[in-house]
Design a protein around this motif. Sequence first.
Motif, PDB file in Angstrom:
ATOM      1  N   SER A  22     -52.850  39.705  27.741  1.00 12.95           N
ATOM      2  CA  SER A  22     -52.568  38.427  28.387  1.00 12.95           C
ATOM      3  C   SER A  22     -51.645  38.629  29.587  1.00 12.95           C
ATOM      4  N   ASP A  23     -51.399  37.535  30.261  1.00  9.97           N
ATOM      5  CA  ASP A  23     -50.524  37.561  31.430  1.00  9.97           C
ATOM      6  C   ASP A  23     -49.824  36.207  31.505  1.00  9.97           C
ATOM      7  N   GLY A  24     -48.655  36.171  32.120  1.00 10.79           N
ATOM      8  CA  GLY A  24     -47.912  34.932  32.211  1.00 10.79           C
ATOM      9  C   GLY A  24     -46.440  35.165  31.971  1.00 10.79           C
TER      10      GLY A  24
ATOM     11  N   LEU B 294     -61.563  46.096  20.086  1.00 10.38           N
ATOM     12  CA  LEU B 294     -62.004  44.985  20.932  1.00 10.38           C
ATOM     13  C   LEU B 294     -60.822  44.531  21.785  1.00 10.38           C
ATOM     14  N   LEU B 295     -60.956  44.691  23.095  1.00  9.55           N
ATOM     15  CA  LEU B 295     -59.938  44.207  24.020  1.00  9.55           C
ATOM     16  C   LEU B 295     -60.313  42.785  24.402  1.00  9.55           C
ATOM     17  N   MET B 296     -59.449  41.836  24.055  1.00 10.19           N
ATOM     18  CA  MET B 296     -59.718  40.440  24.406  1.00 10.19           C
ATOM     19  C   MET B 296     -58.701  39.980  25.441  1.00 10.19           C
ATOM     20  N   PHE B 297     -59.197  39.685  26.623  1.00 11.52           N
ATOM     21  CA  PHE B 297     -58.349  39.180  27.700  1.00 11.52           C
ATOM     22  C   PHE B 297     -58.208  37.670  27.521  1.00 11.52           C
ATOM     23  N   THR B 298     -56.978  37.232  27.384  1.00 12.76           N
ATOM     24  CA  THR B 298     -56.712  35.823  27.112  1.00 12.76           C
ATOM     25  C   THR B 298     -55.602  35.321  28.031  1.00 12.76           C
ATOM     26  N   GLY B 299     -55.239  34.065  27.854  1.00  7.41           N
ATOM     27  CA  GLY B 299     -54.132  33.475  28.601  1.00  7.41           C
ATOM     28  C   GLY B 299     -53.359  32.537  27.696  1.00  7.41           C
ATOM     29  N   PRO B 300     -52.029  32.486  27.803  1.00  9.73           N
ATOM     30  CA  PRO B 300     -51.244  31.645  26.897  1.00  9.73           C
ATOM     31  C   PRO B 300     -51.509  30.157  27.088  1.00  9.73           C
ATOM     32  N   SER B 301     -51.990  29.757  28.253  1.00  8.35           N
ATOM     33  CA  SER B 301     -52.273  28.337  28.492  1.00  8.35           C
ATOM     34  C   SER B 301     -53.763  28.027  28.439  1.00  8.35           C
TER      35      SER B 301
END
Length: 210
Positions: free
Chosen positions: A115-117, A82-89
């Motif tokens: 994630s990205d950031g 399962l690829l879960m695209f998330t964000g640290p904020s």
Amino acid sequence: MNTGFIIASNVLLWCAFLSLAALMLGVIRQIGLLHERSAPLGAMLLDNGPEIGERSPVFSLTTFDGAPITVGRALAPNRPSLLMFTGPSCPICAKLLPIIRSVAAAEGTDVVLISDGTRAEHLEFLRNHPLQNERYVVSAEIGMRYQISKVPYGVLLDADGVILGKGLCNTREHVESLFETVREGHSTLQDFMKHSTTTLIEADQNKGVH
């Protein structure tokens, strides 16, 4: 006196009728709002990235702690991922992490958090939300290839890297729907609902013919 009584009773009846009509309109409006907010329940498709049924693009990367990883193929033999695209904020992503972990464990699925950031943002996120069995990857490239516009967004791959389901995941029901719709033979819950509705309409039409 009788005439006055009849007029007064009629006025009261009209007042009661208008009050009841206003109440019913309010109830109908609230039911409509509730229906609009609750449906569809499944993970929603919002992008034009790789289609369900296609093999996922493959990315040779390293995890946040430096371990090599191939994203887009099984992390362990014969196991879906399962690829879960998330964000640290992203507050929803943080709240959803224990749910993702629980559902993936129940389904026997590996999880890759993408994630990205900035590095400082990821360090803070991981300090507040320590990983367990998940892999954590920082890559804008994967999100661009999948054309992810909103997070948290899940992509379910089978052991060969074929996309089984995908969609925006804001709740446990959305995450579970990625697995449930595959078991039902549909790519999304919306597709399942559409198919069920079509089947019922066809059944009603057949009854009408006979």
